[in-house]
Design an enzyme around this catalytic site. Structure first.
Site, PDB file in Angstrom:
ATOM      1  N   SER A 124       0.836  -1.202   0.000  1.00  0.00           N
ATOM      2  CA  SER A 124       0.000   0.000   0.000  1.00  0.00           C
ATOM      3  C   SER A 124       0.869   1.249   0.000  1.00  0.00           C
ATOM      4  CB  SER A 124      -0.849  -0.034   1.273  1.00  0.00           C
ATOM      5  OG  SER A 124      -1.414   1.223   1.531  1.00  0.00           O
ATOM      6  N   TYR A 148      -1.484  -0.984  10.963  1.00  0.00           N
ATOM      7  CA  TYR A 148      -1.748  -1.550   9.631  1.00  0.00           C
ATOM      8  C   TYR A 148      -0.609  -1.194   8.683  1.00  0.00           C
ATOM      9  CZ  TYR A 148      -3.358  -1.361   4.823  1.00  0.00           C
ATOM     10  OH  TYR A 148      -3.412  -1.466   3.455  1.00  0.00           O
ATOM     11  N   LYS A 152       2.389  -3.596   6.538  1.00  0.00           N
ATOM     12  CA  LYS A 152       2.770  -3.580   5.115  1.00  0.00           C
ATOM     13  C   LYS A 152       4.262  -3.288   4.984  1.00  0.00           C
ATOM     14  CE  LYS A 152      -1.185  -4.553   3.273  1.00  0.00           C
ATOM     15  NZ  LYS A 152      -1.387  -5.910   2.709  1.00  0.00           N
TER      16      LYS A 152
HETATM   17  C1  UD1 Z   1      -6.718   4.919   3.890  1.00  0.00           C
HETATM   18  C2  UD1 Z   1      -5.645   4.539   4.861  1.00  0.00           C
HETATM   19  C3  UD1 Z   1      -4.557   3.774   4.121  1.00  0.00           C
HETATM   20  C4  UD1 Z   1      -5.172   2.578   3.407  1.00  0.00           C
HETATM   21  C5  UD1 Z   1      -6.272   3.057   2.476  1.00  0.00           C
HETATM   22  C6  UD1 Z   1      -6.993   1.922   1.776  1.00  0.00           C
HETATM   23  C7  UD1 Z   1      -5.639   6.243   6.645  1.00  0.00           C
HETATM   24  C8  UD1 Z   1      -4.885   7.367   7.287  1.00  0.00           C
HETATM   25  N1  UD1 Z   1      -5.093   5.705   5.533  1.00  0.00           N
HETATM   26  O1  UD1 Z   1      -6.153   5.826   2.950  1.00  0.00           O
HETATM   27  O2  UD1 Z   1      -3.582   3.347   5.036  1.00  0.00           O
HETATM   28  O3  UD1 Z   1      -4.165   1.908   2.673  1.00  0.00           O
HETATM   29  O4  UD1 Z   1      -7.236   3.795   3.219  1.00  0.00           O
HETATM   30  O5  UD1 Z   1      -7.805   1.205   2.640  1.00  0.00           O
HETATM   31  O6  UD1 Z   1      -6.689   5.832   7.102  1.00  0.00           O
HETATM   32  N2  UD1 Z   1     -12.404  11.219   3.923  1.00  0.00           N
HETATM   33  C9  UD1 Z   1     -13.415  12.070   4.350  1.00  0.00           C
HETATM   34  N3  UD1 Z   1     -14.537  11.505   4.909  1.00  0.00           N
HETATM   35  C10 UD1 Z   1     -14.697  10.152   5.066  1.00  0.00           C
HETATM   36  C11 UD1 Z   1     -13.658   9.295   4.619  1.00  0.00           C
HETATM   37  C12 UD1 Z   1     -12.522   9.868   4.071  1.00  0.00           C
HETATM   38  O7  UD1 Z   1     -13.311  13.291   4.225  1.00  0.00           O
HETATM   39  O8  UD1 Z   1     -15.736   9.712   5.589  1.00  0.00           O
HETATM   40  C13 UD1 Z   1     -11.197  11.809   3.296  1.00  0.00           C
HETATM   41  C14 UD1 Z   1      -9.920  11.487   4.055  1.00  0.00           C
HETATM   42  O9  UD1 Z   1      -9.656  12.471   5.007  1.00  0.00           O
HETATM   43  C15 UD1 Z   1      -8.906  11.477   2.910  1.00  0.00           C
HETATM   44  C16 UD1 Z   1      -9.700  11.009   1.685  1.00  0.00           C
HETATM   45  O10 UD1 Z   1     -11.077  11.229   2.024  1.00  0.00           O
HETATM   46  O11 UD1 Z   1      -8.451  12.774   2.656  1.00  0.00           O
HETATM   47  C17 UD1 Z   1      -9.499   9.541   1.381  1.00  0.00           C
HETATM   48  O12 UD1 Z   1      -9.710   8.779   2.564  1.00  0.00           O
HETATM   49  P1  UD1 Z   1      -9.717   7.172   2.556  1.00  0.00           P
HETATM   50  O13 UD1 Z   1     -10.620   6.687   1.502  1.00  0.00           O
HETATM   51  O14 UD1 Z   1      -9.982   6.731   3.959  1.00  0.00           O
HETATM   52  O15 UD1 Z   1      -8.238   6.799   2.101  1.00  0.00           O
HETATM   53  P2  UD1 Z   1      -6.826   7.211   2.716  1.00  0.00           P
HETATM   54  O16 UD1 Z   1      -6.951   7.910   4.009  1.00  0.00           O
HETATM   55  O17 UD1 Z   1      -6.054   7.903   1.644  1.00  0.00           O
END
Ligand code: UD1
Length: 333
Positions: A124, A148, A152
């Site tokens: 990842s 997590y 990895k």
């Molecule tokens: C997350 C994990 C990463 C993992 C990946 C795939 C974290 C810090 N990182 O990545 O380790 O490999 O998922 O499972 O958790 N967001 C919102 N509202 C929400 C959900 C997300 O605003 O309800 C925003 C987050 O702040 C981020 C973006 O959307 O900026 C993407 O979030 P997400 O889909 O959870 O992925 P990552 O955080 O990039």
């Protein structure tokens, strides 16, 4: 080519099984169904017309996994099986270290015992921690911000050492950025247990009315609209990269690492707008505090995969949203 796919009933696993079949390969699934459902096997058959053999086996169970190797004698392995919820890993670190690291070790040991040399490992972009440059190249410094992520990071290190100790091993580490979307049939897709942690399934469930609204984690990042930027990649593009990785392994040895992303970033609000367009629904959202551990901007330098694997993401953001919407709207629980 017979390919043992651990975690083959999961989100990325199922999409990869479909692409392996399309490429004329023979996938065999090993999955303990801890975060997936045996129903997907019928769906795989509906899509591909092929019944895929599946063993209800935990990749950490050395004896049971050995029995599968003994019976199937695979040519190669793709190792997806693992726990992947960041928040849960902070609460239950030992479960994450035990499961994810023991599975890597058990798979690698079974491969040694049965003379299987080729392995593709699903890693990842989380191994880049808080990146100090974007786009992120594969040789950027590695780190992690949660258990997590460390599994990895450590899983990769174990495999680098295994490759170093045995020059006949052929290992490919694939670092996924943000996989989203679903198969265009609408039959398989991401199916998280409970409220989704990740952005795309959360948006999709707000669109169907399963969730009231999206919490947007922060709008004070140094980005175009203040919301965080990520590299979203369609899961079918990602699945195809695994086929290319297996083909590239033939006749070579050693270990390679590739970023798998689309190579461009979209903000949270851009994702919301694209999903609204694809679904015709309004996504209610509220700006809330930043989520601990989130970085402002993360996207991949994908030039190495383009050069060496001859692979690049083909699907657009509109495809990702349309396919995620089709899947979610047909699979409301
Ligand atoms: C997350 C994990 C990463 C993992 C990946 C795939 C974290 C810090 N990182 O990545 O380790 O490999 O998922 O499972 O958790 N967001 C919102 N509202 C929400 C959900 C997300 O605003 O309800 C925003 C987050 O702040 C981020 C973006 O959307 O900026 C993407 O979030 P997400 O889909 O959870 O992925 P990552 O955080 O990039």
């Amino acid at each position: 080519m017979k390919v043992l796919v651990t975690g083959g009933a999961g989100y990325i696993g199922t999409h990869t099984v479909i692409e392996l079949l399309a490429a004329g390969m023979e996938p065999v699934i090993v999955d303990n169904f801890s975060n997936s459902h045996p129903d997907v096997l019928d769906r795989l058959e509906q899509i591909s017309g092929t019944k895929v053999r599946c063993y209800d086996v935990d990749a950490c169970d050395s004896r049971a996994l050995g029995d599968v190797f003994e019976k199937e004698r695979p040519d190669t392995v793709i190792h997806f099986a693992g726990l992947k919820a960041v928040g849960e890993s902070v609460e239950q670190p030992l479960a994450y270290y035990r499961n994810n690291l023991l599975a890597v070790i058990t798979v690698a040991e079974s491969m040694s015992k049965y003379g299987v040399r080729n392995l593709v490992f699903s890693s990842s972009a989380t191994v880049y921690g808080d990146p100090d440059q974007v786009p992120i190249p594969e040789d950027a410094p590695l780190s992690a911000t949660n258990p997590y992520g460390w599994t990895k990071f450590m899983g990769e290190q174990i495999l680098r050492d295994v490759a170093l100790a045995d020059s006949k091993r052929r290992i490919t580490i694939l670092r996924y950025f943000n996989p989203v979307g679903a198969h265009e049939s609408g039959l398989i897709g991401e199916d998280p247990l409970g409220p989704p942690n990740n952005l795309m399934p959360m948006i999709a469930q707000v669109a169907t009315g399963q969730r009231e609204r999206l919490n947007v984690y922060g709008n004070d990042y140094p980005t175009q609209d203040g919301t965080a930027v990520r590299d979203y990649i369609h899961v079918v593009d990602l699945a195809k990269a695994h086929v290319r990785a297996l083909e590239h392994q033939i006749g070579t040895s050693g270990i390679d690492t590739y970023n798998l992303g689309a190579g461009k970033g979209y903000s949270v609000l851009e994702m919301v707008a694209a999903f609204e367009k694809a679904s015709g629904k309004t996504i209610g959202y509220k700006i809330v505090d930043r989520r601990a551990g989130d970085v402002a901007v993360c996207f991949a330098d994908t030039s190495l995969a383009a050069r060496e694997l001859g692979w690049e993401a083909m699907k657009t953001l509109a495809d990702m949203c349309a396919d995620a919407w089709r899947w979610q709207s047909r699979n409301i629980k």
